[in-house]
Write an enzyme that holds these catalytic residues in place. Structure first.
Site, PDB file in Angstrom:
ATOM      1  N   ASP A 158       0.785  -1.243   0.000  1.00  7.15           N
ATOM      2  CA  ASP A 158       0.000   0.000   0.000  1.00  7.15           C
ATOM      3  C   ASP A 158       0.817   1.293   0.000  1.00  7.15           C
ATOM      4  O   ASP A 158       0.378   2.304   0.575  1.00  7.15           O
ATOM      5  CB  ASP A 158      -0.942   0.026   1.209  1.00  7.15           C
ATOM      6  CG  ASP A 158      -2.099  -0.951   1.063  1.00  7.15           C
ATOM      7  OD1 ASP A 158      -2.248  -1.542  -0.017  1.00  7.15           O
ATOM      8  OD2 ASP A 158      -2.855  -1.113   2.046  1.00  7.15           O
ATOM      9  N   LYS A 193      -5.619  -5.632  -4.220  1.00 10.58           N
ATOM     10  CA  LYS A 193      -6.508  -6.166  -3.185  1.00 10.58           C
ATOM     11  C   LYS A 193      -7.625  -5.179  -2.896  1.00 10.58           C
ATOM     12  O   LYS A 193      -7.554  -4.002  -3.290  1.00 10.58           O
ATOM     13  CB  LYS A 193      -5.725  -6.454  -1.906  1.00 10.58           C
ATOM     14  CG  LYS A 193      -5.104  -5.209  -1.247  1.00 10.58           C
ATOM     15  CD  LYS A 193      -4.281  -5.609  -0.031  1.00 10.58           C
ATOM     16  CE  LYS A 193      -3.633  -4.402   0.646  1.00 10.58           C
ATOM     17  NZ  LYS A 193      -4.615  -3.506   1.284  1.00 10.58           N
ATOM     18  N   CYS A 211      -3.061  -2.966   7.233  1.00 14.71           N
ATOM     19  CA  CYS A 211      -2.926  -3.847   6.069  1.00 14.71           C
ATOM     20  C   CYS A 211      -1.656  -4.688   6.101  1.00 14.71           C
ATOM     21  O   CYS A 211      -1.666  -5.851   5.678  1.00 14.71           O
ATOM     22  CB  CYS A 211      -2.991  -3.027   4.778  1.00 14.71           C
ATOM     23  SG  CYS A 211      -4.646  -2.373   4.449  1.00 14.71           S
TER      24      CYS A 211
END
Length: 250
Positions: free
Chosen positions: A29, A139, A172
């Protein structure tokens, strides 16, 4: 099978020997909406200033491991424009008042819908450059293993050990690392390769739980140094990883 390429690094809870031939690096991310001062999290008042340090650290770690033959996986959030596969609990993230400021929303003055596939917000933050041979996995959940090909990719690469970096460390990154451990991978969190917009105690708790329950905590800088030392060492200097009784071997 490729020949083993063991390297040993300081780690918690104990010194760690890993095989570069069976290792992959996952970068989680590192996107504009999470990291840029013009992105989503900054726009709702969260402090993303720690990202500059993180980008600089990853800009050293990623190329060095890539050059050593370690596969690099860029794991990023990319939502469908219609948000059809995102449940209410995910839409609730960072929109706790339910006022429409979460994933897929367009904030006042925003550049693009939050984390929408193909958008500026979903793109990698400036300063990180994927290479042609890198792998990209998208994702739509906190864990990168849910409803994605990540597990298949890693198994096809014959990977046993996964190095985790990125943001947010306690969200995450931790969710993906926890699933990796549950799936049987040896999980290593690179402490100087993660950051979070959460309070400091959340990061401390993440490091505590990773080293006590889910895997190991090491530093990317130490790993890069070990990789370079290994590359510079004479071929007959290597010692099989499993003979090093003072290290935990993965």
């Amino acid at each position: 099978m490729p020949a083993p390429r063991p390297v040993t690094v300081p780690a918690a809870p104990q010194r760690l020997t890993l095989d570069l031939a069976r290792t992959a690096l996952v970068v989680v991310d590192m996107q504009n909406d999470f990291c840029s001062p013009k992105g989503w999290l900054a726009s709702i008042g969260l402090d993303v200033s720690g990202t500059d340090r993180l980008v600089a650290s990853l800009a050293e770690t990623v190329p060095a491991l890539r050059a050593a033959g370690v596969p690099v996986v860029w794991l990023t959030w990319a939502s469908r424009p219609d948000r059809a596969n995102i449940p209410p609990n995910v839409l609730h993230a960072y929109d706790i008042a339910g006022e429409g400021g979460g994933v897929g929303s367009v904030l006042p003055g925003g550049r693009s819908p939050v984390l929408e596939e193909g958008s500026w917000g979903a793109a990698l933050v400036e300063g990180l450059e994927p290479a042609a041979g890198d792998i990209h996995v998208t994702k739509q959940r906190m864990s990168g293993f849910f409803d994605t090909p990540l597990d298949s990719v890693l198994r096809n690469l014959r990977v046993d050990t996964v190095l985790f970096t990125g943001v947010n460390a306690d969200q995450c990154v931790l969710a993906t690392l926890t699933d990796a451990a549950c799936l049987g991978y040896d999980a290593v969190l690179l402490e100087d390769g993660v950051a979070t917009t959460s309070p400091e105690f959340c990061l401390r708790a993440t490091l505590y739980n990773v080293e006590r329950c889910f895997g190991f905590v090491a530093r990317g800088a130490d790993l890069v140094a070990a990789v370079r030392d290994s590359a510079a060492a004479p071929a007959d200097r290597g010692v099989p990883a499993r003979s090093r009784s003072s290290a935990c071997t993965v």
